[in-house]
Scaffold this active site. Structure first.
Site, short mmCIF file in Angstrom:
data_model
loop_
_atom_site.label_atom_id
_atom_site.label_comp_id
_atom_site.label_asym_id
_atom_site.label_seq_id
_atom_site.Cartn_x
_atom_site.Cartn_y
_atom_site.Cartn_z
CB CYS A 135 2.40 -17.98 12.40
SG CYS A 135 0.82 -17.76 11.58
CB CYS A 138 -0.89 -18.75 14.07
SG CYS A 138 -0.32 -19.11 12.42
CG ASP A 139 0.88 -18.49 17.53
OD1 ASP A 139 -0.14 -19.19 17.62
OD2 ASP A 139 1.97 -18.93 17.12
#
Ligand code: NAP
Length: 311
Positions: A135, A138-139
């Site tokens: 992701c 997300c990261d």
């Protein structure tokens, strides 16, 4: 049998399922929530979540999930280990076979999510959350100033690679073939980007860094020549697709060509009383907050449905 019939059963304990659980428990429906194969869903394998409203400093994904779970429990949601083997949605109440038992439900909320597709290498699995991610939104932030790799040849991989150029100094896109599934426009954007380099006909054999618990590089193989090489990167993002967890409903609900549950009016499936929310029906947004939003909608529709049907 009526005391064994649940007003609502919720499949899945990711963001969508837990939000549905909070709403339906608070409406006194005493939902039965089935944990499924990946309790907590995709958030439970991410680290810091910085875009969930209400957490100005961010919150760890597992903590966010744990909080939601406590919130649902406080209102009386019942959690149970187990996952759905088969379901009979042709009769009311619905019969849900969990393998060791069958539960009956007047309504069903499917929040079984989608699972990221992984390469399946032991080294990759060992380093999820330590430099291996599926992701980018997300990261990606954690890789500011670093060199990273993206695996895949479809639109997801192009999108991730382009997004990650905001943080990384260099993104190497690794694809197992010469030809790409990605749409021309996405591919052209990636090709034109000065920070993105392409390695085609290349497969990942090992993610390096298991001993140090952080990604140190990738051992690669050129599929045409068989020559191995090492690419120094600090992170690797898998963009090789997601698999919606909906195959158990094939034939009973409408699934699209990639297996996502088709819904109308956000959360309605073709079977009255069966609602779907979160990533199992959303191939477009796939965010924690949108999953929570549709989880809420599903629970509100369940309330309405039960009321209309005299329960
Ligand atoms: P996809 O189109 O199925 O592409 C998956 C890619 O991963 C393929 O290139 C495939 O390689 C590769 N792959 C699969 N398994 C692999 C493995 N084990 N090892 C190495 N490579 C592997 O999936 P997607 O990119 O997630 O896209 C899914 C759908 O969402 C598509 O319809 C796409 O257009 C859409 N989407 C659109 C956007 C956008 O328009 N902004 C963004 C994301 C997704 P092969 O080609 O060799 O099979």
């Amino acid at each position: 049998m009526s005391e064994n019939i649940h007003d609502t059963v919720i499949l899945g304990t990711g963001c969508a399922g837990l939000t549905a659980a909070i709403y339906s428990a608070r409406a006194n429906l005493k939902p039965l929530v089935l944990e499924g194969h990946e309790p907590g869903g995709q958030l439970s394998i991410t680290t810091l979540v910085e875009n969930f409203p209400g957490w100005p400093e961010g919150i760890q994904g597992p903590e966010l999930i744990e909080n939601m779970r406590k919130q649902a429990s406080r209102f009386g949601a019942e959690f149970r280990m187990g996952h759905l083997a088969t379901a009979d949605l042709t009769k009311h109440p619905f019969a849900l076979n969990l393998g060791h038992e069958t539960v009956h439900a007047r309504t069903l909320i499917i929040a079984s999510g989608a699972s990221a597709r992984w390469l399946g290498l032991p080294s990759e699995q060992a380093l999820i959350g330590h430099g291996v991610s599926s992701c980018a939104t997300c990261d990606g932030f954690f890789f500011s100033g670093k060199e990273i790799a993206v695996i895949g040849g479809g639109d997801s991989a192009m999108e991730e690679a382009l997004f990650l150029t905001r943080f990384a100094t260099k993104v190497t896109l690794i694809h197992r073939r010469e030809h790409f599934r990605a749409s021309r426009i996405m591919l052209d954007r990636a090709i034109a980007h000065p920070k993105i380099e392409f390695l085609t006909n290349t497969v990942v054999e090992e993610v390096l860094g298991v001993e140090s618990k952080e990604v140190r590089g990738l051992r690669l193989m050129d599929t045409k020549t068989g020559v191995e090489s090492v690419l120094d990167v600090s992170g690797v993002f898998l963009g090789i697709g997601h698999i919606p967890n909906a195959s158990m409903f094939a034939g009973q609900l409408d699934l699209d060509e990639d297996g996502y549950i088709k819904t109308h009016n956000y959360v309605f499936t073709r079977v009255p009383g069966v609602f779907a929310c979160g990533d199992v029906q959303d191939r477009r947004y796939r965010q924690a907050v949108t999953a929570a939003g549709t989880g809420c909608m599903a629970a509100l529709e369940v309330e309405k449905y039960l009321e209309e049907h005299g329960h």
